[in-house]
Design a protein around this motif. Structure first.
Motif, PDB file in Angstrom:
ATOM      1  N   ALA A  17     -35.557 146.129  12.940  1.00 58.43           N
ATOM      2  CA  ALA A  17     -35.212 145.524  11.650  1.00 58.43           C
ATOM      3  C   ALA A  17     -34.072 146.301  10.999  1.00 58.43           C
ATOM      4  N   GLU A  18     -33.093 145.577  10.503  1.00 60.25           N
ATOM      5  CA  GLU A  18     -31.994 146.232   9.804  1.00 60.25           C
ATOM      6  C   GLU A  18     -32.524 146.860   8.534  1.00 60.25           C
ATOM      7  N   GLN A  19     -32.111 148.121   8.315  1.00 58.34           N
ATOM      8  CA  GLN A  19     -32.634 148.844   7.157  1.00 58.34           C
ATOM      9  C   GLN A  19     -31.892 150.154   6.959  1.00 58.34           C
ATOM     10  N   ILE A  20     -32.056 150.686   5.785  1.00 59.64           N
ATOM     11  CA  ILE A  20     -31.650 152.048   5.461  1.00 59.64           C
ATOM     12  C   ILE A  20     -32.939 152.762   5.092  1.00 59.64           C
ATOM     13  N   GLY A  21     -33.200 153.891   5.708  1.00 56.82           N
ATOM     14  CA  GLY A  21     -34.464 154.556   5.432  1.00 56.82           C
ATOM     15  C   GLY A  21     -34.477 155.998   5.878  1.00 56.82           C
ATOM     16  N   THR A  22     -35.665 156.569   5.881  1.00 55.61           N
ATOM     17  CA  THR A  22     -35.872 157.926   6.382  1.00 55.61           C
ATOM     18  C   THR A  22     -37.008 157.877   7.395  1.00 55.61           C
ATOM     19  N   VAL A  23     -36.933 158.754   8.358  1.00 57.69           N
ATOM     20  CA  VAL A  23     -38.008 158.891   9.332  1.00 57.69           C
ATOM     21  C   VAL A  23     -38.423 160.361   9.347  1.00 57.69           C
ATOM     22  N   GLY A  24     -39.727 160.584   9.330  1.00 60.19           N
ATOM     23  CA  GLY A  24     -40.279 161.931   9.407  1.00 60.19           C
ATOM     24  C   GLY A  24     -41.046 162.092  10.696  1.00 60.19           C
ATOM     25  N   VAL A  25     -40.958 163.279  11.304  1.00 61.42           N
ATOM     26  CA  VAL A  25     -41.642 163.564  12.560  1.00 61.42           C
ATOM     27  C   VAL A  25     -42.362 164.903  12.428  1.00 61.42           C
ATOM     28  N   ARG A  26     -43.564 164.964  13.017  1.00 58.97           N
ATOM     29  CA  ARG A  26     -44.308 166.220  13.086  1.00 58.97           C
ATOM     30  C   ARG A  26     -45.097 166.252  14.392  1.00 58.97           C
ATOM     31  N   VAL A  27     -45.503 167.482  14.793  1.00 58.48           N
ATOM     32  CA  VAL A  27     -46.213 167.682  16.047  1.00 58.48           C
ATOM     33  C   VAL A  27     -47.482 168.491  15.779  1.00 58.48           C
ATOM     34  N   TRP A  28     -48.565 168.068  16.448  1.00 60.53           N
ATOM     35  CA  TRP A  28     -49.839 168.783  16.376  1.00 60.53           C
ATOM     36  C   TRP A  28     -50.068 169.522  17.690  1.00 60.53           C
ATOM     37  N   ASP A  29     -50.634 170.729  17.602  1.00 58.16           N
ATOM     38  CA  ASP A  29     -51.025 171.408  18.839  1.00 58.16           C
ATOM     39  C   ASP A  29     -52.531 171.292  19.039  1.00 58.16           C
ATOM     40  N   VAL A  30     -53.018 171.752  20.190  1.00 61.22           N
ATOM     41  CA  VAL A  30     -54.437 171.604  20.525  1.00 61.22           C
ATOM     42  C   VAL A  30     -55.339 172.423  19.611  1.00 61.22           C
ATOM     43  N   ALA A  31     -54.793 173.441  18.951  1.00 62.36           N
ATOM     44  CA  ALA A  31     -55.591 174.263  18.036  1.00 62.36           C
ATOM     45  C   ALA A  31     -55.694 173.630  16.651  1.00 62.36           C
ATOM     46  N   GLY A  32     -55.022 172.479  16.423  1.00 65.38           N
ATOM     47  CA  GLY A  32     -55.090 171.809  15.134  1.00 65.38           C
ATOM     48  C   GLY A  32     -53.995 172.196  14.160  1.00 65.38           C
ATOM     49  N   ASN A  33     -53.017 172.984  14.616  1.00 64.57           N
ATOM     50  CA  ASN A  33     -51.878 173.353  13.764  1.00 64.57           C
ATOM     51  C   ASN A  33     -50.848 172.222  13.775  1.00 64.57           C
ATOM     52  N   VAL A  34     -50.200 172.035  12.653  1.00 68.27           N
ATOM     53  CA  VAL A  34     -49.186 170.995  12.550  1.00 68.27           C
ATOM     54  C   VAL A  34     -47.842 171.631  12.213  1.00 68.27           C
ATOM     55  N   SER A  35     -46.797 171.114  12.824  1.00 71.06           N
ATOM     56  CA  SER A  35     -45.442 171.628  12.570  1.00 71.06           C
ATOM     57  C   SER A  35     -44.963 171.202  11.193  1.00 71.06           C
ATOM     58  N   LYS A  36     -43.879 171.824  10.785  1.00 74.10           N
ATOM     59  CA  LYS A  36     -43.191 171.395   9.569  1.00 74.10           C
ATOM     60  C   LYS A  36     -42.594 170.010   9.850  1.00 74.10           C
ATOM     61  N   GLU A  37     -42.686 169.131   8.879  1.00 74.60           N
ATOM     62  CA  GLU A  37     -42.123 167.789   9.029  1.00 74.60           C
ATOM     63  C   GLU A  37     -40.599 167.864   9.051  1.00 74.60           C
ATOM     64  N   ILE A  38     -39.999 167.178   9.987  1.00 68.93           N
ATOM     65  CA  ILE A  38     -38.541 167.055  10.062  1.00 68.93           C
ATOM     66  C   ILE A  38     -38.207 165.650   9.576  1.00 68.93           C
ATOM     67  N   ILE A  39     -37.312 165.543   8.593  1.00 70.70           N
ATOM     68  CA  ILE A  39     -36.962 164.248   8.002  1.00 70.70           C
ATOM     69  C   ILE A  39     -35.477 163.984   8.220  1.00 70.70           C
ATOM     70  N   ARG A  40     -35.164 162.774   8.638  1.00 71.67           N
ATOM     71  CA  ARG A  40     -33.777 162.361   8.824  1.00 71.67           C
ATOM     72  C   ARG A  40     -33.575 160.990   8.193  1.00 71.67           C
ATOM     73  N   ASP A  41     -32.404 160.811   7.587  1.00 81.80           N
ATOM     74  CA  ASP A  41     -31.997 159.509   7.082  1.00 81.80           C
ATOM     75  C   ASP A  41     -31.441 158.692   8.245  1.00 81.80           C
TER      76      ASP A  41
END
Length: 142
Positions: A27-51
């Motif tokens: 879909a045509e749009q202008i937006g932001t996407v955020g990505v994060r990663v979980w490890d097996v111990a339950g820790n989550v990475s810092k969210e990376i956001i891009r326009d």
């Protein structure tokens, strides 16, 4: 080790994805996407956001002729350009001159004929737009 990858668009919900087949957008749009990663111990990475901008629609051009009736003189082709999502990057006039970041331009002709305007938007979409002038009764002086 890593357990899961997640993304979200704008302020939408988090969705799990496989990095071997990352999310794709149609879909045509202008937006932001955020990505994060979980490890097996339950820790989550810092969210990376891009326009991002997704625009697959070529610019829409329109024109008027001035004068639009029969004339002994020259005719001005007035071009209007709409690059809805990305905006207009450039318009190449029939003589090769280029105007940048404008919603339109004009070009003066002294002979009947077909005149090509090439318009690019800021996302790389292109429109070839032909204008026919057939209302000049005789060649006009520039």
């Amino acid at each position: 080790g890593l357990k899961s990858y997640e993304y979200h668009v704008d302020n939408g919900p988090w969705k799990v994805f496989d990095p071997a087949t990352p999310p794709s957008f149609t879909a045509e749009q202008i937006g932001t996407v955020g990505v994060r990663v979980w490890d097996v111990a339950g820790n989550v990475s810092k969210e990376i956001i891009r326009d991002f901008v997704l625009d697959k629609t070529a610019p829409i051009l329109t024109h008027t002729l001035n004068p639009n009736g029969k004339t002994e003189g020259k005719v001005t082709i007035n071009i209007g350009a709409n690059g809805d999502i990305c905006g207009i990057e450039s318009i190449v006039k029939p003589d090769g001159t280029v105007v940048y970041a404008v919603p339109g331009t004009e070009f003066v002709v002294t002979e009947n004929g077909r005149y090509l305007f090439v318009c690019w938007d800021r996302c790389g979409n292109r429109t070839d737009y032909w204008v026919t002038v057939d209302n000049i009764l005789s060649s006009a002086k520039p």
